[in-house]
Structure formats: C-alpha cells, structure tokens
Design a protein around this motif. Structure first.
Motif, short mmCIF file in Angstrom:
data_model
loop_
_atom_site.label_atom_id
_atom_site.label_comp_id
_atom_site.label_asym_id
_atom_site.label_seq_id
_atom_site.Cartn_x
_atom_site.Cartn_y
_atom_site.Cartn_z
N ALA A 4 0.21 -25.79 34.11
CA ALA A 4 -0.20 -24.44 33.72
C ALA A 4 0.88 -23.51 34.24
CB ALA A 4 -1.55 -24.07 34.33
N ARG A 5 1.45 -22.73 33.34
CA ARG A 5 2.55 -21.84 33.72
C ARG A 5 2.22 -20.40 33.42
NH1 ARG A 5 4.71 -26.41 32.31
NH2 ARG A 5 4.78 -26.10 30.09
N GLN A 6 2.74 -19.55 34.28
CA GLN A 6 2.52 -18.12 34.14
C GLN A 6 3.36 -17.55 33.00
OE1 GLN A 6 1.87 -15.88 37.74
NE2 GLN A 6 3.47 -14.46 37.14
N THR A 7 4.52 -18.12 32.77
CA THR A 7 5.42 -17.61 31.74
C THR A 7 5.64 -18.67 30.67
OG1 THR A 7 7.36 -18.35 32.95
CG2 THR A 7 6.62 -16.10 33.37
N GLY A 8 6.26 -18.26 29.59
CA GLY A 8 6.59 -19.20 28.53
C GLY A 8 5.78 -18.92 27.27
N SER A 9 6.04 -19.74 26.27
CA SER A 9 5.34 -19.60 24.99
C SER A 9 5.06 -21.00 24.46
CB SER A 9 6.21 -18.82 24.00
OG SER A 9 7.27 -19.65 23.56
N LEU A 23 0.15 -34.31 26.06
CA LEU A 23 -0.35 -33.83 27.35
C LEU A 23 -0.85 -32.39 27.24
CD1 LEU A 23 2.53 -35.13 29.64
CD2 LEU A 23 0.26 -36.12 29.33
N PRO A 24 -1.97 -32.06 27.89
CA PRO A 24 -2.43 -30.67 27.89
C PRO A 24 -1.41 -29.77 28.59
CG PRO A 24 -4.13 -32.12 28.75
CD PRO A 24 -2.89 -32.92 28.61
N ASP A 25 -1.22 -28.59 28.08
CA ASP A 25 -0.24 -27.67 28.64
C ASP A 25 -0.71 -26.25 28.35
OD1 ASP A 25 2.46 -27.39 29.85
OD2 ASP A 25 2.86 -26.32 28.00
N VAL A 26 -0.66 -25.39 29.35
CA VAL A 26 -1.06 -23.99 29.18
C VAL A 26 0.11 -23.13 29.62
CG1 VAL A 26 -2.63 -22.18 29.93
CG2 VAL A 26 -3.50 -24.49 29.51
N VAL A 27 0.54 -22.20 28.76
CA VAL A 27 1.60 -21.26 29.09
C VAL A 27 1.06 -19.85 28.98
CG1 VAL A 27 3.50 -22.77 28.39
CG2 VAL A 27 2.47 -21.28 26.71
N GLY A 28 1.66 -18.93 29.70
CA GLY A 28 1.22 -17.54 29.66
C GLY A 28 -0.06 -17.29 30.43
N ALA A 29 -0.31 -18.08 31.48
CA ALA A 29 -1.51 -17.90 32.31
C ALA A 29 -1.27 -16.71 33.25
CB ALA A 29 -1.81 -19.16 33.10
N ARG A 34 -0.40 -15.93 41.61
CA ARG A 34 -1.16 -15.16 42.59
C ARG A 34 -2.58 -15.71 42.76
NH1 ARG A 34 -4.74 -11.22 42.22
NH2 ARG A 34 -4.43 -10.93 40.00
N ARG A 35 -3.20 -16.18 41.68
CA ARG A 35 -4.60 -16.58 41.72
C ARG A 35 -4.84 -18.03 42.13
NH1 ARG A 35 -6.99 -14.47 36.12
NH2 ARG A 35 -6.13 -16.49 35.60
N VAL A 36 -3.87 -18.90 41.96
CA VAL A 36 -4.07 -20.33 42.24
C VAL A 36 -3.10 -20.77 43.34
CG1 VAL A 36 -4.06 -22.64 41.25
CG2 VAL A 36 -4.72 -20.69 39.83
N PRO A 37 -3.63 -21.20 44.50
CA PRO A 37 -2.76 -21.66 45.58
C PRO A 37 -1.97 -22.91 45.17
CG PRO A 37 -5.00 -21.31 46.37
CD PRO A 37 -5.04 -21.20 44.88
N PRO A 38 -0.75 -23.08 45.68
CA PRO A 38 0.04 -24.27 45.38
C PRO A 38 -0.73 -25.54 45.73
CG PRO A 38 1.38 -22.66 46.52
CD PRO A 38 -0.03 -22.16 46.57
N GLY A 39 -0.63 -26.55 44.88
CA GLY A 39 -1.28 -27.83 45.14
C GLY A 39 -2.72 -27.93 44.67
N THR A 40 -3.27 -26.83 44.13
CA THR A 40 -4.64 -26.85 43.64
C THR A 40 -4.72 -27.73 42.39
OG1 THR A 40 -5.03 -24.60 44.43
CG2 THR A 40 -6.55 -25.42 42.77
#
Length: 57
Positions: A4-9, A23-29, A34-40
């Motif tokens: 899940a990435r904050q940037t991209g298209s 594979l599932p992939d989410v961009v533009g989150a 800020r909302r998801v701690p690393p490793g979650t």
C-alpha cells in the motif's frame, strides 16, 4: 507480498509489476505514512482500494 503506497497511480511501475502476477496493490493511500506505523500487517483489496489493519490470530 502486497503493498500500500501513499503515492503513485494505477499505471506506475510498481503497480504494473504487482498486477502482472495478480498481487493486490493499493496506490494513492492518503496519509498512509502518518496513519500506519512501519511493520503493521495490512489487509488490502486491490479492487476497491480498501486498506485495513490485519486482525489475524
């Protein structure tokens, strides 16, 4: 592995690489860093863009 990435298209290089093997992939989150701690661990729906904290065993 999914991402899940904050940037991209949907046409970004990493999104295309994830899509090829299905594979599932989410961009533009918005505010993901800020909302998801690393490793979650996350549950992703690559179709709807839904991202939730994984509630596993």
């Amino acid at each position: 592995m999914t991402k899940a990435r904050q940037t991209g298209s949907p046409l970004s290089h990493l999104a295309v690489l994830a899509r090829e093997p299905g594979l599932p992939d989410v961009v533009g989150a918005t505010d993901a860093v800020r909302r998801v701690p690393p490793g979650t661990r996350l549950t992703l729906d690559g179709t709807t863009g839904d991202v939730q904290a994984w509630e596993g065993p």
